[in-house]
Enzyme design. Structure first.
Site, PDB file in Angstrom:
ATOM      1  CG  HIS A  12      20.991  10.927  24.360  1.00 30.27           C
ATOM      2  ND1 HIS A  12      21.306  11.208  23.230  1.00 30.27           N
ATOM      3  CD2 HIS A  12      20.667  12.260  24.878  1.00 30.27           C
ATOM      4  CE1 HIS A  12      21.111  12.539  22.667  1.00 30.27           C
ATOM      5  NE2 HIS A  12      20.813  12.962  24.023  1.00 30.27           N
ATOM      6  CG  HIS A  59      25.152  16.135  24.091  1.00 29.89           C
ATOM      7  ND1 HIS A  59      25.158  14.713  23.850  1.00 29.89           N
ATOM      8  CD2 HIS A  59      23.740  16.526  24.056  1.00 29.89           C
ATOM      9  CE1 HIS A  59      24.077  14.238  23.728  1.00 29.89           C
ATOM     10  NE2 HIS A  59      23.077  15.234  23.684  1.00 29.89           N
ATOM     11  CG  HIS A 193      14.843  17.426  24.706  1.00 31.95           C
ATOM     12  ND1 HIS A 193      14.905  16.418  23.728  1.00 31.95           N
ATOM     13  CD2 HIS A 193      16.083  17.599  25.034  1.00 31.95           C
ATOM     14  CE1 HIS A 193      16.104  16.012  23.286  1.00 31.95           C
ATOM     15  NE2 HIS A 193      16.938  16.668  24.130  1.00 31.95           N
ATOM     16  CD  GLU A 240      19.599  15.030  21.393  1.00 28.66           C
ATOM     17  OE1 GLU A 240      20.399  15.706  21.980  1.00 28.66           O
ATOM     18  OE2 GLU A 240      18.656  14.389  21.851  1.00 28.66           O
TER      19      GLU A 240
HETATM   20  C1  DHB Z   1      18.449  16.356  28.680  1.00 27.50           C
HETATM   21  C2  DHB Z   1      18.302  15.627  27.300  1.00 27.50           C
HETATM   22  C3  DHB Z   1      19.353  15.582  26.537  1.00 27.50           C
HETATM   23  O1  DHB Z   1      19.100  14.966  25.116  1.00 27.50           O
HETATM   24  C4  DHB Z   1      20.470  16.157  26.505  1.00 27.50           C
HETATM   25  O2  DHB Z   1      21.524  15.849  25.906  1.00 27.50           O
HETATM   26  C5  DHB Z   1      20.765  16.709  27.954  1.00 27.50           C
HETATM   27  C6  DHB Z   1      19.777  16.771  28.764  1.00 27.50           C
HETATM   28  C7  DHB Z   1      17.488  16.625  29.714  1.00 27.50           C
HETATM   29  O3  DHB Z   1      16.538  16.218  29.303  1.00 27.50           O
HETATM   30  O4  DHB Z   1      17.730  17.200  30.555  1.00 27.50           O
HETATM   31 FE    FE Z   2      21.098  14.941  23.847  1.00 29.24          FE
END
Ligand code: DHB
Ligand code: FE
Length: 280
Positions: A12, A59, A193, A240
């Site tokens: 997302h 978030h 991530h 996530e």
């Molecule tokens: C990013 C990824 C995410 O899942 C999120 O909630 C906010 C930022 C990113 O890769 O920048």
């Molecule tokens: Fe996220």
């Protein structure tokens, strides 16, 4: 009767919403990312689901440290895009199938899953970016959406196995709803991530691809991945991915992978996407 016909998994990444909103789909950075969704956009235009149960995480837009529901279901008629600091995204409001959402809430709670019921909420990139990736930029979203929010922001998030079992209970809830509806379930977020701290920017493509493989080859393994492995191998935000297991648990034993897309990097994230068909 309502029936779950397919599952979709997708990252997302907020930047992918910005790319669509600002008309950057042909930009060399974005193009190979969006191209992986072209098949899925055609597929969903033919499938025409009536309802999507969209498993996602907020978030700190609707919830924050004052209120952290582990599992919550949106029962309002409509949800507006949240202002995440630079104004709400220019996307349509999300319309619910509120009767079905209430039915699912009741069924899950009587099935011993203690859902939080949400009667008013704005929805952030966790919900709107997957819709944009799959449907582009329509005037109205051509589908009803039941938001199902999961805490993956504050420890302790639910275990992968608990998520799987919630998926199974969602399938029972859908199958006991009388209206004849084509229902999809989406699991969103991920893949590896980390957005902050010394390991910011961490991506583990090898681990991610094994996760994609095992959504069909060995889902039993995925159910039992401990939180510490997500943290170590996929960075702080990789957790996530437990949301994908709600979708996977809801699909049951007989599934077929119709489409896969994996791309590194998009913003700080490995983008993963699967379309899974329920075959019986
Ligand atoms: C990013 C990824 C995410 O899942 C999120 O909630 C906010 C930022 C990113 O890769 O920048
Ligand atoms: Fe996220």
């Amino acid at each position: 009767m309502a029936r779950i016909t397919a599952g979709v998994a997708t990252s997302h990444v907020p930047l992918l919403g910005v790319g669509i909103d600002q008309g950057k789909m042909e930009d060399p950075y974005f193009k190979p990312i969006y191209q992986g969704y072209e098949w899925s956009k055609k597929w969903i235009a033919e499938e025409k689901p009536d309802v999507i149960i969209l498993v996602y995480n907020d978030h700190a837009s609707a919830f924050d440290m004052n209120l952290i529901p582990t599992f919550a279901i949106g029962c309002a008629d409509e949800f507006a895009p949240a202002d995440e600091g630079w104004g709400p995204r220019p996307v349509p409001n999300v319309k619910n199938h509120a009767d079905m959402a209430w039915h699912i809430a009741q069924s899950l709670i009587l099935d011993e899953f203690d859902m939080t019921i949400i009667n008013k909420m704005d929805v952030d990139h966790g919900l709107t970016v997957p819709l944009s990736l799959m449907y582009g930029q329509p005037e109205e979203w051509p589908v009803k959406v039941i938001p199902l929010a999961v805490n993956v922001v504050t420890y302790p998030p639910p275990s992968g196995n608990r998520c799987w079992k919630l998926g199974e209970a969602i399938a029972r809830a859908v199958e006991s709803f009388e209206e004849d509806l084509n229902v999809q379930i989406w699991g969103t977020g991920g893949m590896s991530h980390q957005l902050q701290g010394p390991r910011a920017g961490l991506i583990n493509a090898e681990w991610d691809q094994k996760f994609l493989d095992d959504m069909t080859a060995d889902p039993e393994r995925l159910r039992h991945i401990p939180h510490i492995e997500y943290l170590r191998e996929t960075g702080s935000e990789g957790i996530e991915m437990v949301m994908w297991l709600i979708m996977r648990g809801a699909l049951g034993d007989n599934i077929k992978e119709l489409h896969r897309h994996f791309h590194v990097p998009a913003s700080n994230t490995a983008v993963g996407h699967l379309v899974l068909e329920k075959t019986s």
